[in-house]
Design an enzyme around this catalytic site. Structure first.
Site, PDB file in Angstrom:
ATOM      1  N   GLY A  49     107.679   9.751  91.817  1.00 24.08           N
ATOM      2  CA  GLY A  49     107.681   9.738  90.358  1.00 24.08           C
ATOM      3  C   GLY A  49     106.508   9.047  89.670  1.00 24.08           C
ATOM      4  O   GLY A  49     106.541   8.877  88.454  1.00 24.08           O
ATOM      5  N   TRP A  51     103.390  10.091  89.108  1.00 23.91           N
ATOM      6  CA  TRP A  51     102.659  10.950  88.151  1.00 23.91           C
ATOM      7  C   TRP A  51     103.495  11.117  86.878  1.00 23.91           C
ATOM      8  O   TRP A  51     102.968  11.148  85.776  1.00 23.91           O
ATOM      9  CB  TRP A  51     102.359  12.327  88.773  1.00 23.91           C
ATOM     10  CG  TRP A  51     101.170  12.333  89.693  1.00 23.91           C
ATOM     11  CD1 TRP A  51     100.672  11.282  90.417  1.00 23.91           C
ATOM     12  CD2 TRP A  51     100.317  13.445  89.991  1.00 23.91           C
ATOM     13  NE1 TRP A  51      99.586  11.673  91.148  1.00 23.91           N
ATOM     14  CE2 TRP A  51      99.346  12.995  90.909  1.00 23.91           C
ATOM     15  CE3 TRP A  51     100.289  14.782  89.584  1.00 23.91           C
ATOM     16  CZ2 TRP A  51      98.343  13.841  91.422  1.00 23.91           C
ATOM     17  CZ3 TRP A  51      99.300  15.622  90.097  1.00 23.91           C
ATOM     18  CH2 TRP A  51      98.331  15.154  90.997  1.00 23.91           C
ATOM     19  N   ASP A  69     111.198  18.488  92.431  1.00 29.20           N
ATOM     20  CA  ASP A  69     110.903  18.071  93.811  1.00 29.20           C
ATOM     21  C   ASP A  69     112.106  18.354  94.699  1.00 29.20           C
ATOM     22  O   ASP A  69     113.250  18.369  94.233  1.00 29.20           O
ATOM     23  CB  ASP A  69     110.566  16.573  93.881  1.00 29.20           C
ATOM     24  CG  ASP A  69     109.746  16.227  95.136  1.00 29.20           C
ATOM     25  OD1 ASP A  69     108.546  15.913  94.988  1.00 29.20           O
ATOM     26  OD2 ASP A  69     110.287  16.292  96.268  1.00 29.20           O
ATOM     27  N   ASP A  87     113.657  23.156  95.665  1.00 31.44           N
ATOM     28  CA  ASP A  87     112.434  23.731  96.235  1.00 31.44           C
ATOM     29  C   ASP A  87     111.812  24.556  95.107  1.00 31.44           C
ATOM     30  O   ASP A  87     112.530  25.292  94.423  1.00 31.44           O
ATOM     31  CB  ASP A  87     112.818  24.642  97.407  1.00 31.44           C
ATOM     32  CG  ASP A  87     111.602  25.149  98.162  1.00 31.44           C
ATOM     33  OD1 ASP A  87     110.653  25.631  97.521  1.00 31.44           O
ATOM     34  OD2 ASP A  87     111.621  25.057  99.396  1.00 31.44           O
ATOM     35  N   ASP A 107     101.190  17.997  92.943  1.00 30.36           N
ATOM     36  CA  ASP A 107     100.748  17.086  94.009  1.00 30.36           C
ATOM     37  C   ASP A 107     101.577  17.401  95.253  1.00 30.36           C
ATOM     38  O   ASP A 107     101.741  16.566  96.128  1.00 30.36           O
ATOM     39  CB  ASP A 107     100.982  15.634  93.526  1.00 30.36           C
ATOM     40  CG  ASP A 107     100.306  14.585  94.391  1.00 30.36           C
ATOM     41  OD1 ASP A 107      99.312  14.915  95.068  1.00 30.36           O
ATOM     42  OD2 ASP A 107     100.773  13.428  94.395  1.00 30.36           O
ATOM     43  N   LYS A 147      96.889  19.968  94.343  1.00 29.77           N
ATOM     44  CA  LYS A 147      96.368  19.236  95.505  1.00 29.77           C
ATOM     45  C   LYS A 147      96.237  20.218  96.665  1.00 29.77           C
ATOM     46  O   LYS A 147      97.200  20.910  97.003  1.00 29.77           O
ATOM     47  CB  LYS A 147      97.315  18.117  95.912  1.00 29.77           C
ATOM     48  CG  LYS A 147      96.806  17.450  97.201  1.00 29.77           C
ATOM     49  CD  LYS A 147      97.419  16.138  97.495  1.00 29.77           C
ATOM     50  CE  LYS A 147      98.862  16.249  97.932  1.00 29.77           C
ATOM     51  NZ  LYS A 147      99.448  14.907  97.972  1.00 29.77           N
TER      52      LYS A 147
END
Ligand SMILES: C[S@@+](CC[C@H](N)C(=O)[O-])C[C@H]1O[C@@H](n2cnc3c(N)ncnc32)[C@H](O)[C@@H]1O
Length: 194
Positions: A49, A51, A69, A87, A107, A147
């Site tokens: 958490g 970000w 998440d 997911d 990320d 990312k």
């Protein structure tokens, strides 16, 4: 190297961040002015958490913040922050209704094997899902931050991003461990989707 880890780890504790990753987003924000008050932002792969913590300070209360998440986010956020434990590939489009975001952050990181070709392919697969999500849920002109792992599939990802964004930048934050293969890919200005 250890020194750098210690610095960001200690700094995260001092500033109340749940993870040192917050500084990667902060660096990207300083360089590219990603986050502004009033924006609508979604963070894919948001646990634990940090970000979300950084983004909340920048966009709330006028804006909105959503996180997704596989894992539970255990820290507390203002009620207006929506967090889905799911997911990304199973995320019900219906719960987002017709939401359109100014900024899609990801990320997300796959489970790694230590085999570079396998790990970079897994990272590519996650990023393909994030890119497809962005094509459905970003406003035209919006920004995508992904990312990625360095390796051959990164070239494919870059080509795909170039097709749907006005411009692309790569960025390796100082707070990213130098031995890490991670690199951030930013797509600016989503082109109108047909
Ligand atoms: C590096 S962590 C993110 C850290 C986060 N940015 C922060 O600052 O706290 C990567 C996250 O991606 C999540 N993730 C990986 N695959 C995912 C998927 N298919 N759907 C949703 N989340 C996923 C993992 O559960 C993990 O929590």
């Amino acid at each position: 190297m250890k020194k750098i880890q210690d610095h960001y780890f200690k700094e995260a504790r001092k500033q109340g961040y749940v993870a040192r990753s917050a500084f990667k987003l902060e660096e990207m924000d300083r360089k590219f002015r990603l986050l502004r008050r009033g924006q609508h932002v979604i963070d894919l792969g948001c646990a634990p958490g940090s970000w979300l913590q950084y983004a909340a300070k920048k966009v709330l209360p006028e804006g909105s913040l959503t996180g997704v998440d596989l894992k539970q986010v255990k820290i507390q956020f203002p009620e207006s922050v929506r967090i889905f434990q799911s997911d990304i590939s199973m995320l019900e489009e219906s719960i987002l209704a017709s939401s359109r975001f100014d900024l899609v952050l990801s990320d997300m990181a796959p489970d790694t094997t230590g085999i570079p070709s396998v790990d970079s392919q897994r990272s590519y697969d996650l990023n393909s899902q994030a890119l497809s999500f962005a094509q459905r849920h970003l406003k035209p002109g919006g920004t995508l931050v992904l990312k990625a792992f360095q390796g051959e599939p990164l070239n494919r990802l870059k080509s795909e991003i170039r097709l749907c964004f006005e411009s692309l930048k790569l960025f390796k934050p100082k707070s990213s461990r130098s031995e890490s293969v991670e690199i951030f890919v930013l797509g600016f200005g989503l082109l109108p989707q047909s």
